[in-house]
Design an enzyme around this catalytic site. Structure first.
Site, short mmCIF file in Angstrom:
data_model
loop_
_atom_site.label_atom_id
_atom_site.label_comp_id
_atom_site.label_asym_id
_atom_site.label_seq_id
_atom_site.Cartn_x
_atom_site.Cartn_y
_atom_site.Cartn_z
CG HIS A 1 -8.96 -3.57 2.60
ND1 HIS A 1 -8.06 -2.12 2.18
CD2 HIS A 1 -9.67 -2.91 1.51
CE1 HIS A 1 -8.33 -0.43 1.40
NE2 HIS A 1 -9.66 -1.97 1.37
CG HIS B 1 -9.30 -3.06 -3.53
ND1 HIS B 1 -9.84 -2.72 -4.60
CD2 HIS B 1 -9.15 -2.31 -2.39
CE1 HIS B 1 -10.67 -1.57 -4.12
NE2 HIS B 1 -10.36 -1.21 -2.77
N GLY C 1 -18.16 1.82 0.19
CA GLY C 1 -16.80 2.63 0.47
C GLY C 1 -15.86 2.46 -0.48
CD GLN C 2 -15.18 -1.53 -5.66
OE1 GLN C 2 -15.91 -0.99 -5.86
NE2 GLN C 2 -14.65 -2.45 -5.86
CB SER C 3 -11.60 4.84 -3.11
OG SER C 3 -10.78 4.31 -2.42
CB VAL C 4 -9.55 1.28 -6.77
CG1 VAL C 4 -9.05 0.96 -7.38
CG2 VAL C 4 -8.36 2.69 -6.64
CG HIS D 1 -9.01 -3.61 -10.02
ND1 HIS D 1 -7.61 -4.00 -10.90
CD2 HIS D 1 -9.21 -5.31 -9.58
CE1 HIS D 1 -7.96 -4.92 -11.45
NE2 HIS D 1 -8.26 -5.99 -10.57
CG ASN E 1 -2.44 0.32 0.86
OD1 ASN E 1 -3.37 0.63 -0.11
ND2 ASN E 1 -3.04 -0.71 1.39
#
Lengths: 213, 213
Positions: B128, B126, B119-122, B124, B57
């Site tokens: 965490h 992913h 809350g997804q910001s990209v 694609h 990250n």
């Protein structure tokens, strides 16, 4: 909870359809438990491999907040086999489609508290799946507060199950500590209510569920 | 971040071991991206099937906070195939063991913000994965605050990647908005630092990684 066309708690929705009269009981593995707790009446799904199951929550943080678990009781993700991991998360993927449809959601939070120091309260792997829609948690301070709730007292899955176990044994009607604090507006649901939701969810999942190769 | 025997940012640990001189570059699929972003230097793992990869990250919320993604760029879990879901979460399981070992953690948070309203910001998928230890987030108000951070500005993966993309293009050195607010104490890491961590993590994963049937 706001009224929702797909929500069995809505006054506008009845779960007493013909399915409820005719569907056979789920074929669950003997002695299926969630950690130390008996959860049979809350189970709405068992995967074809019988490696994973889904159960409705005693105190959902939002409508449709459910748990997907491996049938084998181990506390940590790292203790699952390849087959169990595969089945667990493919079950999450399959169930999530149905959840999103029937709760008219546009997104989902998927979370595992993998170990005590990550907030785990029942030592049995469980994947939280929470349907989300825009603004659904604004009354509690915004969307990210769902995680606070999940990790805080009101999301304490272990305590909630302990409570219903005690109710079943007739020890208490309603534990005092649950009638105060931030959780006071969310009374634990009755077994009948959970059973109704489990039955309804099961019938909805079975509409979507196509075995994938 | 506190000093940690397994933490490459620790003064007591050097990543310039013999592995760094001899390990061949990872064989990554051509044009591997995370959403719209080039992330090659941050990738520390590619699965044997080449369906999933792991990246360090730009702004880890805690030491060892990494992301596991499908190689194919789709926004939602429900869009993954059975094979992709299987590989993604078995990769999470395998990597999580190494993370827990090298960051001396006792637990992990595993979370997917599956869609914008979660809350997804990209756009694609992913996962965490955040190593946790007792009291590790007490300075920020307690363990459950990690989720606030993940969903808030400081955990905005999309903005963080946008920032480093702009740095690469020489447009800005350090965006103003990142020098204020709750994130002000967590400067974005340099590419060199991330590359070092990626290399070190890769060598640690390869020590543990045994292909499972």
């Amino acid at each position: 909870m706001s009224a929702n066309a797909g929500d069995p708690t809505s006054e506008h929705h009845s779960v007493s359809g013909p399915e409820q009269l005719t569907m056979p009981p789920l074929q669950l593995p003997p002695n299926l438990k969630f950690g130390p707790f008996s959860v049979t009446s809350q189970v709405f799904h068992i995967s074809n491999t019988k490696l994973s199951y889904g159960l409705v929550n005693l105190k959902p943080l939002l409508p449709g907040h459910i748990l997907i678990c491996p049938v084998r009781c181990v506390p940590r993700l790292s203790q699952l086999t390849v087959a169990e991991t595969t089945d667990l998360f493919n079950t999450v993927r399959i169930i999530s489609r149905t959840l999103e449809r029937v709760y008219s959601a546009g997104a989902l939070n998927v979370a595992v508290q993998d170990g005590v120091d990550a907030g785990q309260s029942v030592p049995h792997v469980h994947v939280h799946v929470i349907p989300r829609k825009k603004g659904d948690y604004d009354h509690r301070g915004g969307g990210d507060q769902i995680y606070d709730a999940m990790d805080g007292e009101e999301g304490n899955v272990g305590r909630a199950f302990l409570e219903i176990q005690q109710q079943r044994r007739g020890r208490v009607n309603h534990r005092k500590e649950f009638s105060a604090g931030p959780d006071s507006d969310r009374k634990p649901r009755s077994e009948e209510e959970m059973q109704k939701e489990a039955f309804w969810l099961r019938s909805e999942v079975e509409k979507d569920y196509v075995e994938e190769s």
